[in-house]
Every structure is written in structure tokens, then in C-alpha cells.
Design a protein around this motif. Structure first.
Motif, short mmCIF file in Angstrom:
data_model
loop_
_atom_site.label_atom_id
_atom_site.label_comp_id
_atom_site.label_asym_id
_atom_site.label_seq_id
_atom_site.Cartn_x
_atom_site.Cartn_y
_atom_site.Cartn_z
N PRO A 32 -1.47 3.10 -4.67
CA PRO A 32 -0.69 3.20 -3.44
C PRO A 32 -0.37 4.66 -3.09
CG PRO A 32 0.76 2.80 -5.28
CD PRO A 32 -0.63 2.75 -5.84
N LEU A 33 0.05 4.87 -1.88
CA LEU A 33 0.71 6.12 -1.50
C LEU A 33 2.15 5.99 -1.99
CD1 LEU A 33 1.09 8.80 0.04
CD2 LEU A 33 1.51 7.43 2.10
N VAL A 34 2.61 6.97 -2.75
CA VAL A 34 3.96 6.95 -3.31
C VAL A 34 4.83 7.95 -2.57
CG1 VAL A 34 5.35 7.30 -5.39
CG2 VAL A 34 3.08 6.25 -5.57
N VAL A 35 5.96 7.49 -2.08
CA VAL A 35 6.92 8.35 -1.40
C VAL A 35 8.22 8.28 -2.17
CG1 VAL A 35 8.19 8.78 0.74
CG2 VAL A 35 5.84 7.95 0.85
N GLY A 95 0.80 -1.22 0.00
CA GLY A 95 0.00 0.00 0.00
C GLY A 95 0.83 1.27 0.00
N LEU A 96 2.12 1.12 0.19
CA LEU A 96 3.04 2.26 0.15
C LEU A 96 4.25 1.87 -0.67
CD1 LEU A 96 4.01 4.62 3.07
CD2 LEU A 96 5.71 3.84 1.44
N TRP A 97 4.56 2.69 -1.66
CA TRP A 97 5.74 2.47 -2.47
C TRP A 97 6.76 3.55 -2.15
CZ3 TRP A 97 3.76 1.60 -8.20
CH2 TRP A 97 2.83 0.56 -8.21
N LEU A 98 7.98 3.15 -1.85
CA LEU A 98 9.03 4.12 -1.60
C LEU A 98 10.04 4.05 -2.74
CD1 LEU A 98 10.39 5.32 1.68
CD2 LEU A 98 12.00 4.91 -0.17
N LEU A 99 10.11 5.12 -3.51
CA LEU A 99 10.96 5.17 -4.69
C LEU A 99 12.36 5.61 -4.28
CD1 LEU A 99 8.45 6.91 -7.13
CD2 LEU A 99 8.69 4.47 -6.63
#
Length: 279
Positions: free
Chosen positions: A97-100, A70-74
Motif C-alpha cells: 500500500p501507499l502508507v501515510v 490501497g492506502l493506509w493512514l497511520l
């Protein structure tokens, strides 16, 4: 972990380099479940090290890592961000997703474009002391990020240290210039102090101990004493003493102006990276 822990849901890291390792280390120090952390990293040696060191799930391809997250950290290099994001656009539009992003110089609008549009994106800049839980991160919430998502991103990055939110996206470049790049400035100062100590006759090992613990202690005083830096400096600078002689030498060499130019140069580089991502 309680229900507010950002690691309660799966987190997908796209990129497994130094900064990803720092953030993963910070998360695990705060009690995150390594089984809920998924990392996409194309370099086999880095994947194997991540699995061995942290016990996280590792994948060669981003499309495999993001499933169920549910959260992607780039966390790929800025010049590789488009190549990393565009193949994930279909999954992004399906999973929402929430993208960070922790990539320097890549605007929120560009990330949204590469991922198919309409996603909540938080752009942030942590620094490498996150590995010790002693980092600091500046964050900016793009359009469409709600309060719950903002809180989740803040909790995720706070696992690596302090956080500061900025209200305008261009200020992320200033954060990058001050704290993102800042540890290297301190390391450069340490290099110079150690070299100077050896030049004055101290053994290299003693010079390193003196410098490391001087910087460590000074940092703690800045964090814990409650006084501004100028006041702390004044308290240790006796009129006519050794510290005053050193400070005057720094100032005669334009120390403050040099620091200002260095930070400004880093900010300009961040802005140039952003411009380079344009159509």
C-alpha cells in the motif's frame, strides 16, 4: 465522485482517535463514501462512536482493517507506532500500500523498517481544524513515492484543508511546531483574552463572543485580504491609539521572542521523538 477522488479506493486508518476523526470528518465533508473507509481502533467505545457518527467500517485489529485497502493512514500515538506497525508487516509486504503517517517525530525510514521495508511512505502533519475542513497539512514524500502516489496523498489530506509540501524531512518537525501544534497557541491566546476581558468587567459570555469572533474575523482577513500580517497590523494600529498601547505592552514583554522560543521548543520535541524511535 470522480476517478481522482482519493476515497475511490479503500482507505485504512490505523487508530481512531481525535486526529483520525478529524480527517474522516474532512473526507466525508468532501463527499467520500464512508463504506470505503476502514478504521482499526482497539477501544470499543471509540469504535462504536466512529461507526455511529460517520458510518465507516470499524475493526478491533489493524490486520482486519487493512484488507483490500490501497492506502493506509497511520494515526496512532508516536509511542505506539512500532507496536501498531510490526504486526502489519506481512500484510504490508503482500498488499504494497501507499502508507501515510500523521505521527509526530517518526521518520520515514523507521516506518519502512517496522513495515518490512521498501514501501512508499508519505509523512505528514495535519491539525485538528481538519474536522471542519479548515485544517492545514505539511507533507514529505519519502524515497520511492511516485508522482501518482504523491498526488493521491495530497488529495487525501487536501480534503481536510490546505496542504504544503516540504522537500526535506527535518522540516516536518518545523511544520509540526507551527501548524500541527498551532491551534493550541490560538486557544491559549483566546483563554488569556477572555480572562482579561472578564477582569476588565465584561460578563463571561460577552467576553467569549467578543474573543471568538475577533479571532475568527482576523483569521479571515489574513486568508482573504492578501496583505502580510505586518501590514494588516499596521492598518489597525493608529499612532497613539489604544491598539498601539496594547502592541507596545506585548512587545515590552518580549512577545515575538516568546513565540519564537515556543515554536523552537515544539520543533526540538519533534526531533527528540524521532531520536527516541531509533534502534
Amino acid at each position: 465522485m470522480d476517478s481522482h477522488d482519493p476515497a475511490a479506493d479503500a482507505i485504512a486508518f490505523i487508530g481512531g482517535g481525535n486526529m483520525a476523526r478529524s480527517l474522516i470528518g474532512g473526507l466525508l465533508c468532501r463527499g467520500a463514501d464512508p463504506r470505503r473507509i476502514r478504521v482499526a481502533e482497539p477501544v470499543a467505545a471509540l469504535r462504536e462512536a466512529l461507526a455511529a457518527d460517520f458510518g465507516v467500517q470499524v475493526f478491533e485489529h489493524g490486520a482486519d482493517a487493512v484488507q483490500g485497502a490501497g492506502l493506509w493512514l497511520l494515526a496512532v500515538k508516536p509511542q505506539m507506532m512500532r507496536v501498531a506497525c510490526e504486526p502489519l508487516a506481512a500484510a504490508a509486504q503482500s498488499l504494497r500500500p501507499l502508507v501515510v503517517s500523521i505521527a509526530a517525530g517518526i521518520p520515514v525510514a523507521r516506518l519502512q523498517e517496522w513495515l518490512g521495508g521498501g514501501l512508499p511512505v508519505v509523512r505528514c502533519m495535519p491539525n485538528t481544524p481538519a474536522l471542519l475542513g479548515a485544517g492545514v497539512t505539511g507533507l514529505f514524500a519519502g524515497e520511492g513515492v511516485d508522482e501518482a502516489q504523491r498526488a493521491r496523498a495530497g488529495e487525501l489530506l487536501s480534503s481536510a484543508g490546505a496542504t504544503v509540501w516540504v522537500d526535506a524531512e527535518p522540516l516536518v518537525d518545523a511544520v509540526t511546531a507551527v501548524s500541527g501544534s498551532g491551534p493550541a497557541y490560538v486557544f491559549l491566546l483566546a483563554e488569556a483574552m477572555e480572562a482579561a476581558a472578564v477582569a476588565e468587567g465584561l460578563p463571561a459570555e460577552d467576553a467569549r463572543t467578543l474573543v471568538v469572533h475577533t479571532l475568527l474575523g482576523a483569521g479571515r482577513m489574513l486568508a482573504e485580504a492578501g496583505d502580510p500580517p505586518a501590514e494588516l497590523r499596521r492598518k489597525v494600529t493608529s499612532p497613539g491609539g489604544t491598539t498601539q498601547a496594547a502592541i507596545e505592552a506585548f512587545q515590552a514583554g518580549g512577545f515575538e521572542a516568546l513565540v519564537a522560543r515556543a515554536v523552537h521548543a515544539a520543533r526540538e520535541r519533534g526531533a527528540a521523538l524521532a531520536a527516541a524511535t531509533g534502534p
